[in-house]
Design a protein around this motif. Structure first.
Motif, mmCIF file in Angstrom:
data_model
loop_
_atom_site.group_PDB
_atom_site.id
_atom_site.type_symbol
_atom_site.label_atom_id
_atom_site.label_comp_id
_atom_site.label_asym_id
_atom_site.label_seq_id
_atom_site.Cartn_x
_atom_site.Cartn_y
_atom_site.Cartn_z
ATOM 1 N N MET A 107 0.538 -1.325 -0.081
ATOM 2 C CA MET A 107 0.101 0.037 0.091
ATOM 3 C C MET A 107 0.825 1.185 0.039
ATOM 4 S SD MET A 107 -3.047 1.067 0.092
ATOM 5 C CE MET A 107 -4.247 -0.411 0.590
ATOM 6 N N ASN A 108 0.548 2.435 -0.990
ATOM 7 C CA ASN A 108 1.148 3.578 -0.744
ATOM 8 C C ASN A 108 0.182 4.497 -1.294
ATOM 9 O OD1 ASN A 108 0.978 3.694 -3.791
ATOM 10 N ND2 ASN A 108 2.679 2.329 -3.937
ATOM 11 N N ILE B 138 -6.329 5.800 -5.422
ATOM 12 C CA ILE B 138 -7.177 4.968 -6.294
ATOM 13 C C ILE B 138 -8.292 4.045 -5.478
ATOM 14 C CG2 ILE B 138 -7.163 2.823 -7.975
ATOM 15 C CD1 ILE B 138 -4.275 3.592 -8.465
ATOM 16 N N LEU B 139 -7.963 3.438 -4.500
ATOM 17 C CA LEU B 139 -9.033 2.764 -3.506
ATOM 18 C C LEU B 139 -10.073 3.657 -2.808
ATOM 19 C CD1 LEU B 139 -6.793 -0.085 -2.080
ATOM 20 C CD2 LEU B 139 -8.260 0.064 -4.411
ATOM 21 N N ASN B 140 -9.705 4.925 -2.609
ATOM 22 C CA ASN B 140 -10.260 5.602 -2.044
ATOM 23 C C ASN B 140 -11.881 6.581 -2.864
ATOM 24 O OD1 ASN B 140 -11.380 7.148 0.481
ATOM 25 N ND2 ASN B 140 -10.406 9.160 -0.237
ATOM 26 N N GLN C 136 -8.902 8.698 -16.940
ATOM 27 C CA GLN C 136 -8.467 8.067 -15.699
ATOM 28 C C GLN C 136 -7.462 8.508 -15.095
ATOM 29 O OE1 GLN C 136 -10.535 6.754 -14.252
ATOM 30 N NE2 GLN C 136 -9.416 5.855 -12.446
ATOM 31 N N ASN C 137 -6.086 9.033 -15.919
ATOM 32 C CA ASN C 137 -5.118 9.845 -15.523
ATOM 33 C C ASN C 137 -5.467 11.122 -14.792
ATOM 34 O OD1 ASN C 137 -3.071 7.919 -15.914
ATOM 35 N ND2 ASN C 137 -1.811 9.321 -16.905
ATOM 36 N N GLU D 204 -7.836 13.760 -8.041
ATOM 37 C CA GLU D 204 -8.227 13.299 -6.726
ATOM 38 C C GLU D 204 -6.776 13.424 -5.724
ATOM 39 O OE1 GLU D 204 -11.763 10.138 -7.317
ATOM 40 O OE2 GLU D 204 -9.651 9.384 -7.710
ATOM 41 N N SER D 205 -5.730 13.063 -6.206
ATOM 42 C CA SER D 205 -4.525 13.269 -5.619
ATOM 43 C C SER D 205 -4.200 14.447 -4.923
ATOM 44 C CB SER D 205 -3.249 12.769 -6.341
ATOM 45 O OG SER D 205 -2.879 13.915 -7.229
#
Length: 249
Positions: free
Chosen positions: A1-2, A8-10, A119-120, A126-127
Motif C-alpha cells: 500500500m502506498n 485509487i482505492l478511495n 482516468q489519469n 483526486e491526488s
C-alpha cells in the motif's frame, strides 16, 4: 500500500462541489497528467475541451439531463475521441490515411486513448484533494453538444469530467468481488457460478442501499442493471458516429 494506491482505492463520485474554481496551474497539471497516459502507437487520438464559459456550462447541464454538477463545479472537462488531426496529417504528408481513420480499429484506439487519458486526469485531481464525477450524459444529445463545442468531423465528445472541491463526501459503492472480475488464463463462463456470485453481491448492494437511504431503498445490483439494460438508450449512436466519418470500415 502506498499513497497512489490509497488514492485509487478511495475513489467515489462527487456530485456536490464548493463554489470555487480550479486555478490555471491545477488545470494544466490535470491535463498534463492526462497526456502522460499510455497511447496506442503514439497516435494520441483524443482531445480535451475545458469549459470555462458559465453560460455554456449551464447549457451543457441542460443538454445532458439537467445535472446541476455539470454547471456548478471547479472546472468541467469534455474528453473527445479525435482523429481530425490525423486527417490533417494525411494532407500534410500527402498520404492516403482515410481508410485507416475510418476503420473500426482506429475508432477503438481513439476511445481507449481518451479513456486512459481521462482516468489519469481523474487520479491527478483526486491526488490533489479534489473530487470528480464522470458525465456520460454528454452522449444523451450529441447533436446539441457538437453544436455547442463546435467539434468537426472525426471528433466525438465521449464524456465529461466534473472536477472541484467536494462540498459533500458520499460513501463508496461496493464493487463486484475480485473473483468475479479477475480470471486466470481463460475466461470462466460458468453461468451457475456467475449466478451464485451475483446473488451474493446482490445482498451486499441491498445492504448498502438500505443503510445509505435509511431503509427507503433495497434494490439489488442485478435488479438495477436489468431495469437499465431493458430501456433502450442513445440508440442513435451508430448513425451519429458514421455521420462523423468514424467507424465506417
Amino acid at each position: 500500500m502506498n499513497q497512489v494506491i490509497e488514492t485509487i482505492l478511495n475513489h467515489r463520485s462527487i456530485r456536490s462541489f464548493e463554489d470555487k474554481l480550479l486555478s490555471k496551474e491545477q488545470i494544466e497539471t490535470i491535463v498534463k497528467s492526462a497526456q502522460a497516459a499510455s497511447t496506442s502507437s503514439y497516435i494520441q487520438a483524443y482531445s480535451i475541451i475545458g469549459i470555462t464559459d458559465q453560460e455554456m456550462k449551464k447549457k451543457l447541464a441542460e443538454v445532458v439531463g439537467n445535472q446541476p454538477y455539470v454547471e456548478k463545479n471547479g472546472h468541467f472537462f469534455v474528453f473527445c475521441a479525435d482523429l481530425y488531426r490525423h486527417a490533417v496529417i494525411g494532407k500534410m504528408e500527402e498520404k492516403d490515411v482515410e481508410p485507416s481513420i475510418e476503420s473500426t480499429e482506429k475508432f477503438m484506439v481513439a476511445l481507449i486513448d481518451a479513456a486512459l487519458a481521462a482516468q489519469n486526469a481523474a487520479l491527478a485531481a483526486e491526488s490533489m484533494g479534489l473530487g470528480i464525477c464522470y458525465i456520460g450524459g454528454i452522449r444523451n444529445n450529441l447533436e446539441e453538444v457538437v453544436k455547442l463545442l463546435k467539434t468537426p468531423d472525426r471528433v466525438i465528445p465521449l464524456f465529461g469530467l466534473a472536477v472541484g472541491y467536494p462540498a459533500k463526501i458520499t460513501g463508496q459503492k461496493p464493487r463486484l468481488p475480485l473473483e468475479h472480475i479477475y480470471h486466470e488464463n481463460t475466461y470462466e463462463a460458468n453461468e451457475e457460478k456467475y449466478t451464485k456470485e451475483l446473488e451474493e453481491y446482490n445482498e451486499v448492494i441491498k445492504k448498502y442501499y438500505l443503510e445509505r437511504t435509511a431503509g427507503k431503498r433495497s434494490e439489488t445490483w442485478t435488479e438495477q442493471m436489468g431495469k437499465m439494460l431493458e430501456r433502450k438508450s442513445r440508440m442513435y449512436m451508430k448513425e451519429f458516429v458514421a455521420d462523423k466519418k468514424l467507424n465506417l470500415r
